[in-house]
Enzyme design. Structure first.
Site, PDB file in Angstrom:
ATOM      1  N   GLY A  48     -21.560 -40.497   8.349  1.00  0.00           N
ATOM      2  CA  GLY A  48     -22.710 -39.703   7.935  1.00  0.00           C
ATOM      3  C   GLY A  48     -22.905 -38.631   9.006  1.00  0.00           C
ATOM      4  N   ARG A  90     -13.222 -36.427  13.778  1.00  0.00           N
ATOM      5  CA  ARG A  90     -13.260 -36.081  12.346  1.00  0.00           C
ATOM      6  C   ARG A  90     -13.563 -34.585  12.251  1.00  0.00           C
ATOM      7  NH1 ARG A  90     -16.712 -39.845   8.436  1.00  0.00           N
ATOM      8  NH2 ARG A  90     -15.274 -39.001   6.887  1.00  0.00           N
ATOM      9  N   GLN A 197     -19.261 -45.839  -0.201  1.00  0.00           N
ATOM     10  CA  GLN A 197     -20.491 -45.722   0.594  1.00  0.00           C
ATOM     11  C   GLN A 197     -21.736 -45.936  -0.280  1.00  0.00           C
ATOM     12  OE1 GLN A 197     -17.865 -43.718   0.870  1.00  0.00           O
ATOM     13  NE2 GLN A 197     -17.603 -42.922   2.941  1.00  0.00           N
ATOM     14  N   ASP A 238     -22.283 -32.454   4.828  1.00  0.00           N
ATOM     15  CA  ASP A 238     -21.554 -32.571   6.098  1.00  0.00           C
ATOM     16  C   ASP A 238     -21.457 -31.238   6.811  1.00  0.00           C
ATOM     17  OD1 ASP A 238     -20.578 -35.057   4.507  1.00  0.00           O
ATOM     18  OD2 ASP A 238     -20.120 -35.404   6.620  1.00  0.00           O
ATOM     19  N   LYS A 249     -19.416 -35.456   0.531  1.00  0.00           N
ATOM     20  CA  LYS A 249     -18.453 -36.461   0.075  1.00  0.00           C
ATOM     21  C   LYS A 249     -17.752 -36.058  -1.216  1.00  0.00           C
ATOM     22  CE  LYS A 249     -17.493 -39.426   1.732  1.00  0.00           C
ATOM     23  NZ  LYS A 249     -16.300 -39.291   2.610  1.00  0.00           N
TER      24      LYS A 249
HETATM   25  O1  MRU Z   1     -17.202 -39.984   5.085  1.00  0.00           O
HETATM   26  P1  MRU Z   1     -18.674 -40.170   5.339  1.00  0.00           P
HETATM   27  O2  MRU Z   1     -19.168 -41.505   4.896  1.00  0.00           O
HETATM   28  O3  MRU Z   1     -19.034 -39.865   6.777  1.00  0.00           O
HETATM   29  O4  MRU Z   1     -19.373 -39.078   4.431  1.00  0.00           O
HETATM   30  C1  MRU Z   1     -20.765 -38.974   4.488  1.00  0.00           C
HETATM   31  C2  MRU Z   1     -21.338 -37.998   3.537  1.00  0.00           C
HETATM   32  O5  MRU Z   1     -20.644 -37.319   2.827  1.00  0.00           O
HETATM   33  C3  MRU Z   1     -22.841 -37.830   3.574  1.00  0.00           C
HETATM   34  O6  MRU Z   1     -23.314 -37.459   2.320  1.00  0.00           O
HETATM   35  C4  MRU Z   1     -23.216 -36.738   4.580  1.00  0.00           C
HETATM   36  O7  MRU Z   1     -22.593 -36.952   5.816  1.00  0.00           O
HETATM   37  C5  MRU Z   1     -24.688 -36.656   4.784  1.00  0.00           C
HETATM   38  S1  MRU Z   1     -25.325 -38.035   5.674  1.00  0.00           S
HETATM   39  C6  MRU Z   1     -26.979 -37.794   5.904  1.00  0.00           C
END
Ligand code: MRU
Length: 349
Positions: A48, A90, A197, A238, A249
């Site tokens: 996240g 990442r 998730q 993100d 995502k």
């Molecule tokens: O791969 P992830 O689980 O880190 O992806 C997370 C997301 O896409 C969330 O929607 C995004 O980071 C917002 S979290 C407040």
């Protein structure tokens, strides 16, 4: 009160809730080595965008504590190298780079002080960033909860709760604030393939908040929208480009297109630290490609023939035209985003 936290600093170590094990097990990792923070980010033990930012700052602080020198220049050089290593964890969530940039600026601004003093500043800064993240999310949630009305059926994708942030959550924070304000509504939770998730984490958090939800396969959103059973979409980000194009995502773009087709408002909720003012549009957002095995396997069990080629893009980019508004701690930004976001562009850029 929610009896869990995604990440915190404990004297000389970082404690984080291992999200790979949820919902089966609530296990906290205790980490003293910054390389383990990198591994935790890479493997989604912590994930996240805002939580990744806090983890990066705490990882940098752990790394600083490990540097055994009293020489100020050597300390700065070694600290910069550690930050470069963490930056490779990442690529998509800009909060990671935002956080590392902030701690590096701090270290440089105090480079004339003793190494011990700079280390202490870095440890304090990481904890400040965690506290600020909660405040930011509470403001964002208070601003966004006006979008949620009694009886609505809200769809969300991935996980944007306290787990994905320092605390409280972004899009889930908006839902939480609306619920705390007494509004009653329900949530469609996309399972969010391939790492689930939504199924594993969002359901877990909504359950703790006692907000009614129904878990759906990602492919069900279209039918539910066609049947008139979705009133609003809200999810996280993100990285948001200066024009509002939003990386989130994988599967978010599909939801946005569907919402547009069915005339359903589609909102993004994210702190200003997720806006990357350095890039004009979404074409400049680096999209993480993860191991094919995350698609061909489920919990180590093959679900595709051995050697089946698979593409595992972890994120997609939703064009700004499909977004009704971006909920931030500064209020709800409305289109055109280039203008509404502009006053918040940091001056140092
Ligand atoms: O791969 P992830 O689980 O880190 O992806 C997370 C997301 O896409 C969330 O929607 C995004 O980071 C917002 S979290 C407040």
């Amino acid at each position: 009160m929610i009896p869990y936290c995604s990440i915190c600093w404990d004297v000389d170590r970082v404690k984080l809730l291992d999200q790979r094990r949820l919902p089966a097990e609530e296990l906290y990792l205790e980490i003293k080595d910054y390389r383990e923070i990198i591994e935790a980010i890479r493997t989604l033990a912590i994930r996240g965008a805002p939580a990744i930012g806090v983890a990066a700052a705490m990882g940098a602080a752990l790394g600083a504590l490990d540097i055994e020198t009293q020489d100020k220049d050597e300390f700065q050089a070694r600290f910069a190298k550690i930050c470069q290593e963490i930056a490779k964890a990442r690529p998509t969530a800009v909060n990671l780079f935002w956080a590392l940039d902030r701690v590096q600026r701090l270290a440089q601004a105090h480079a004339h002080e003793s190494v011990a003093a700079v280390k202490e500043r870095l440890v304090n800064e990481a904890q400040t960033m965690l506290a600020e993240d909660e405040t930011t999310n509470r403001h964002l949630a208070a601003a966004g909860q006006v979008l949620i009305h009694e009886g609505q059926r809200v769809l969300t994708h991935c996980n944007t709760g306290a787990l994905a942030t320092g605390a409280y959550g972004t899009a889930l924070g908006v839902l939480r604030a609306a619920w705390e304000a007494g509004k009653r509504f329900s949530v469609w939770v996309d399972e969010t393939r391939p790492l689930l998730q939504g199924a594993r984490l969002t359901t877990w958090e909504l359950g703790k908040l006692k907000i009614p939800y129904t878990l759906i396969p990602d492919g069900a959103a279209a039918t539910l929208m066609h049947q008139g059973k979705v009133d609003l979409v809200i999810l996280g980000a993100d990285r948001i480009a200066a024009n509002g194009d939003t990386a989130n995502k994988i599967g978010t773009y599909s939801v946005a297109v569907l919402a547009h087709h069915h005339g359903i408002p589609f909102y993004v909720a994210a702190p200003m630290s997720t806006v990357d003012f350095a890039i004009p549009d979404g074409n400049h957002i680096p999209v993480e490609e993860r191991a094919a095995a995350e698609v061909t396997h489920l919990w180590g069990q093959a679900v595709a023939p051995a050697g089946a080629p698979a593409l595992n893009l972890a994120f997609d980019v939703t064009p700004f035209e499909l977004i009704a508004g971006i909920v931030t701690e500064k209020g709800i930004m409305e289109p055109p985003f280039t203008s509404s976001l502009k006053p918040y562009r940091p001056t140092q850029e």
